[in-house]
Design an enzyme around this catalytic site. Structure first.
Site, mmCIF file in Angstrom:
data_model
loop_
_atom_site.group_PDB
_atom_site.id
_atom_site.type_symbol
_atom_site.label_atom_id
_atom_site.label_comp_id
_atom_site.label_asym_id
_atom_site.label_seq_id
_atom_site.Cartn_x
_atom_site.Cartn_y
_atom_site.Cartn_z
ATOM 1 N N GLU A 349 1.061 -1.059 -0.167
ATOM 2 C CA GLU A 349 -0.317 0.177 -0.015
ATOM 3 C C GLU A 349 0.879 0.876 0.382
ATOM 4 O O GLU A 349 2.045 1.573 1.013
ATOM 5 C CB GLU A 349 -0.926 -0.237 1.305
ATOM 6 N N ARG A 391 7.516 5.511 1.497
ATOM 7 C CA ARG A 391 6.382 4.485 1.164
ATOM 8 C C ARG A 391 7.232 4.669 -0.820
ATOM 9 O O ARG A 391 8.024 3.736 -1.385
ATOM 10 C CB ARG A 391 5.952 3.746 0.782
#
Length: 430
Positions: A349, A391
């Site tokens: 994610e 991320r």
């Protein structure tokens, strides 16, 4: 927060929505509290009317010289005054119990959200890009030679403990360039208004977006009562709290780059290696405030805004719809975007885009005035990562790694890096 009037009118529908969330039927308990509250309010109003009537008659009795009636009425006024105070206090207590119950119940999922108990029931709706075929075994981000000099977990642990990182040199420059690239894209191409907001907020702001009271342990609170934001969704969404907006002002589309803080309660032992799950991280957030009839189209639009960032970076991803058992507390529907991480050989994610309907707006009392007239209505709120900067950094480093230990960087970042195109194996930006 749920609308008590809707629960009164369609209790079966409310219970059916809770069942899809894996919760028991609650309408009977809620309506019993509501009935007790309304009965106390009615009793208080009746007692107040009797007090007012007796108060008017006191003077008349005094004027007539009817001392006995005067004393009786005066005692009745005092009795009714005490009764009104008691009933109002009891009504307030019932109201608090009802409110406490309502604010702890998650949002109702939309009809097209897939049912399921957990992430195994999520539904993939599209993929973009093909994972790169490596002619060597790809490393995780923290093991890439080019990255190691600029990603210091030991010093961060000395300063702050586990789940912190100190970025230096080329790595931190790429991290900063990613955030700048995201903001520029959202502002210049997607029409979002850039904001810069506080990272310390009051209880009311955390309550408005649903972090309080249910999820207090997931956030950090200072000794003087402020909360460190888990995301700028809190500040951006609450910017319209207690407002009545003109319909012509909607939609409001905002973006902000901020530090974010999460305690990661309950995640012990999960993603402890590298910087995938940190207590302090950065995110470029998107928030939209819309009318009820445009929120679903806005949800798709915001998802595309997030996906566009990954496409410009050349990072393969997939988009999924979360099932009822995996969806967040305040969401009606959520699209998760997962980026390909070759070091883990899986998608992870990187963005979660949710439409919340009027769930947060009721908690914040955020409304709009319809252009066609009529009473103010609650706005709809949406939020999504556009993207999580750390991320995204991981994805750029892992997908761009080379056999010699260097990292090739996406072309869209080159202008933000002074024309530099790669991180050499020794950690230099060149």
């Amino acid at each position: 927060m749920h609308d008590i009037r809707a629960i009164r009118e369609t209790p079966d529908r409310f219970d059916a929505a809770l069942s899809r969330r894996g919760l028991p039927a609650l309408s009977a308990e809620i309506l019993a509290l509501d009935e007790a509250r309304r009965a106390k309010i009615l009793a208080a109003e009746t007692a107040q009317a009797e007090q007012n009537r007796a108060s008017k008659e006191v003077g008349a009795a005094k004027a007539r010289g009817d001392e006995a009636e005067f004393e009786r009425l005066r005692a009745l006024v005092a009795e009714k005054k005490a009764e009104v105070a008691r009933l109002n206090e009891e009504a307030a207590a019932e109201d608090a119990r009802l409110r406490d119950m309502l604010v702890a119940i998650p949002n109702a999922p939309l009809a097209d959200v897939p049912d399921g108990p957990d992430e195994t029931a999520n539904v993939e709706i599209r993929r973009w890009g093909n994972p790169r075929a490596f002619d060597f075994a790809p490393r995780e981000h923290f093991d890439i030679p080019a990255v190691k000099p600029g990603m210091d977990f030991a010093t961060a642990a000395k300063l702050s403990g586990s789940r912190f990182v100190m970025l230096t040199g080329a790595v931190v420059r790429v991290h900063r360039a990613l955030a700048q690239f995201m903001l520029d894209t959202h502002v210049n191409e997607h029409g979002l208004t850039e904001c810069w907001t506080p990272v310390l907020v009051k209880d009311e702001a955390m309550f408005g977006t649903g972090q309080l009271p249910k999820f207090a342990e997931d956030s950090y609170q200072t000794t003087n009562g402020w909360w460190l934001i888990p995301t700028s969704e809190v500040t951006l969404t609450n910017s319209v709290a207690a407002e009545i907006l003109d319909e012509a002002a909607l939609p409001i589309r905002m973006t902000a780059h901020s530090q974010c803080f999460r305690s990661e309660a309950g995640s012990a032992g999960k993603d402890t290696a590298g910087m995938l799950r940190q207590h302090q991280f950065e995110k470029v957030e998107m928030v939209s405030i819309t009318t009820p009839d445009t929120s679903l189209a806005e949800h798709d639009r915001m998802t595309r805004c997030a996906e566009a960032i990954l496409e410009k970076l050349g990072l393969p991803y997939r988009t999924i719809v979360l099932c009822t058992g995996d969806m967040g507390f305040g969401a009606q529907k959520t699209h998760d975007i997962e980026v390909w991480l070759p070091g883990q050989n899986t998608y992870r994610e990187i963005s979660s885009v949710s439409v919340c309907g009027d769930f947060q707006a009721r908690r914040m009392n955020a409304r709009f005035r319809p252009a066609a007239g009529g009473k103010p209505e609650h706005v709809h709120t949406l939020n999504g990562s556009g993207l999580a900067v750390g991320r995204c950094l991981i994805a750029v480093l892992e997908n761009g790694q080379q056999a010699d230990g260097s990292v090739d960087l996406p072309a869209v970042l080159h202008p933000h890096l002074g024309g530099k195109t790669r991180i050499a194996a020794d950690g230099r930006l060149d």
